[in-house]
Scaffold this active site. Structure first.
Site, mmCIF file in Angstrom:
data_model
loop_
_atom_site.group_PDB
_atom_site.id
_atom_site.type_symbol
_atom_site.label_atom_id
_atom_site.label_comp_id
_atom_site.label_asym_id
_atom_site.label_seq_id
_atom_site.Cartn_x
_atom_site.Cartn_y
_atom_site.Cartn_z
ATOM 1 N N ASN A 76 -11.064 -7.106 6.882
ATOM 2 C CA ASN A 76 -10.286 -6.106 7.601
ATOM 3 C C ASN A 76 -10.244 -6.477 9.074
ATOM 4 O OD1 ASN A 76 -9.096 -3.792 8.653
ATOM 5 N ND2 ASN A 76 -10.251 -2.409 7.348
ATOM 6 N N GLU A 132 0.799 -1.224 0.000
ATOM 7 C CA GLU A 132 0.000 0.000 0.000
ATOM 8 C C GLU A 132 0.834 1.278 0.000
ATOM 9 O OE1 GLU A 132 -4.200 0.014 1.351
ATOM 10 O OE2 GLU A 132 -3.231 0.700 3.188
ATOM 11 N N GLU A 139 -14.456 -5.853 0.666
ATOM 12 C CA GLU A 139 -13.957 -5.888 2.042
ATOM 13 C C GLU A 139 -15.094 -6.129 3.025
ATOM 14 O OE1 GLU A 139 -10.810 -3.114 3.471
ATOM 15 O OE2 GLU A 139 -12.403 -2.402 4.803
ATOM 16 N N LYS A 151 -7.771 2.789 -3.725
ATOM 17 C CA LYS A 151 -8.399 2.580 -2.424
ATOM 18 C C LYS A 151 -9.062 3.869 -1.954
ATOM 19 C CE LYS A 151 -7.663 0.123 1.897
ATOM 20 N NZ LYS A 151 -6.677 -0.501 2.803
ATOM 21 N N LYS A 161 0.332 4.875 1.316
ATOM 22 C CA LYS A 161 -0.566 5.535 2.271
ATOM 23 C C LYS A 161 0.227 6.519 3.119
ATOM 24 C CE LYS A 161 -2.038 2.876 5.615
ATOM 25 N NZ LYS A 161 -2.862 1.877 6.358
ATOM 26 N N GLU A 176 -6.438 -8.349 5.744
ATOM 27 C CA GLU A 176 -6.019 -6.948 5.724
ATOM 28 C C GLU A 176 -5.852 -6.419 7.153
ATOM 29 O OE1 GLU A 176 -8.736 -4.533 3.342
ATOM 30 O OE2 GLU A 176 -9.658 -6.393 2.677
ATOM 31 N N SER A 177 -4.876 -5.555 7.333
ATOM 32 C CA SER A 177 -4.584 -4.864 8.604
ATOM 33 C C SER A 177 -3.916 -5.792 9.611
ATOM 34 C CB SER A 177 -5.835 -4.248 9.228
ATOM 35 O OG SER A 177 -6.366 -3.234 8.424
#
Length: 265
Positions: free
Chosen positions: A191, A59, A170, A121, A61, A221-222
């Site tokens: 997530n 990513e 998601e 995103k 970000k 994710e995360s």
């Protein structure tokens, strides 16, 4: 911040109420008809994830609601090149401006130097954003189940496919995962972060693995902070991971990514 996802969605709706006035949907459709879009092949995002065996989505970000500014200097072009050299299957690039300090300009710059698929995103609440994503060169968009009704999710998923794009659907709950499977989502992510209190539970996605058929790509994710976390995801049977903060904070993202990939061989 309570219900940050709802706040972001409200902010996004206000942003697009203005944007749609300045650039009508018909203009975007005309640009697509004229050939606007990613330089890659149709559905490149999904195909890249499947082709990777175990996919690492890296990513771009600058900030997040939970961490504030993650990368003050924000060398996003350098990071993009590191991700590509390090063997990323795809790139995720934030374009949400208020909470993540992203922009379409950043996305376009990343697109210029990236030969691999890019997920735009943002927080899709209107089909306009999907057409816009196509125009600026996205290979995929993020569709967040908790922001969309079942009808909207199915409609938006169909639209992305018709435009030659992919969608990362998601989810956060069992019900959302089942719904994504039922409507035919090909790439499903969970997530692990709770956007009401920002806590991270790395086992959340793991609890839904048995709900996702083997012919879908299932992404966690995360909370993926290091090679140990990624190897755990690999061993649990995920199709890949999405990593953001750890890579953005890494002094050498290329070496960090090389180490991560070594653990899933």
């Amino acid at each position: 911040m309570k219900d940050v996802l709802g706040q972001i969605a409200a902010s996004t709706k206000r942003r697009y109420a203005v944007r749609k006035e300045s650039v009508p949907l018909e203009v975007l459709r005309d640009e697509i008809d004229a050939g606007a879009g990613s330089p890659l092949f149709p559905h490149a995002f999904e195909r890249a994830l499947r082709g990777a065996g175990f996919a690492i989505i890296c990513e771009i970000k600058k900030a997040s609601p939970s961490k504030g500014v993650i990368s003050a200097d924000f060398p996003y072009i350098e990071k993009t090149r590191d991700y590509v050299r390090g063997g990323a299957a795809a790139i995720s690039c934030l374009t949400e401006p208020e909470y993540f300090l992203g922009s379409d300009e950043i996305f376009k710059a990343v697109r210029e130097v990236s030969p691999i698929p890019i997920l735009r995103k943002d927080f899709v609440v209107d089909e306009y954003q999907i057409y816009e994503s196509k125009v600026i060169g996205a290979d995929a968009v993020l569709l967040i189940s908790s922001l969309l009704s079942a009808g909207e999710m199915e409609k938006f998923l169909s639209l992305t496919r018709s435009l030659g794009m992919s969608a990362l659907c998601e989810c956060r709950t069992e019900e959302e995962v089942k719904r994504a499977v039922d409507i035919g989502a090909r790439v499903i992510g969970v997530n692990n972060r709770d956007l009401t209190d920002f806590s991270v539970d790395r086992t959340r996605a793991e609890s839904f693995i048995n709900l996702v058929p083997e012919d879908r790509v299932f992404i966690t994710e995360s909370g993926m902070s290091n090679a140990v976390d990624v190897r755990r995801a690999y061993k649990r049977g995920f199709g890949g991971v999405l990593m953001g903060e750890a890579l953005m904070r890494a002094d050498d993202a290329y070496m960090f990514l090389c180490e991560v990939k070594e653990c899933v061989k």
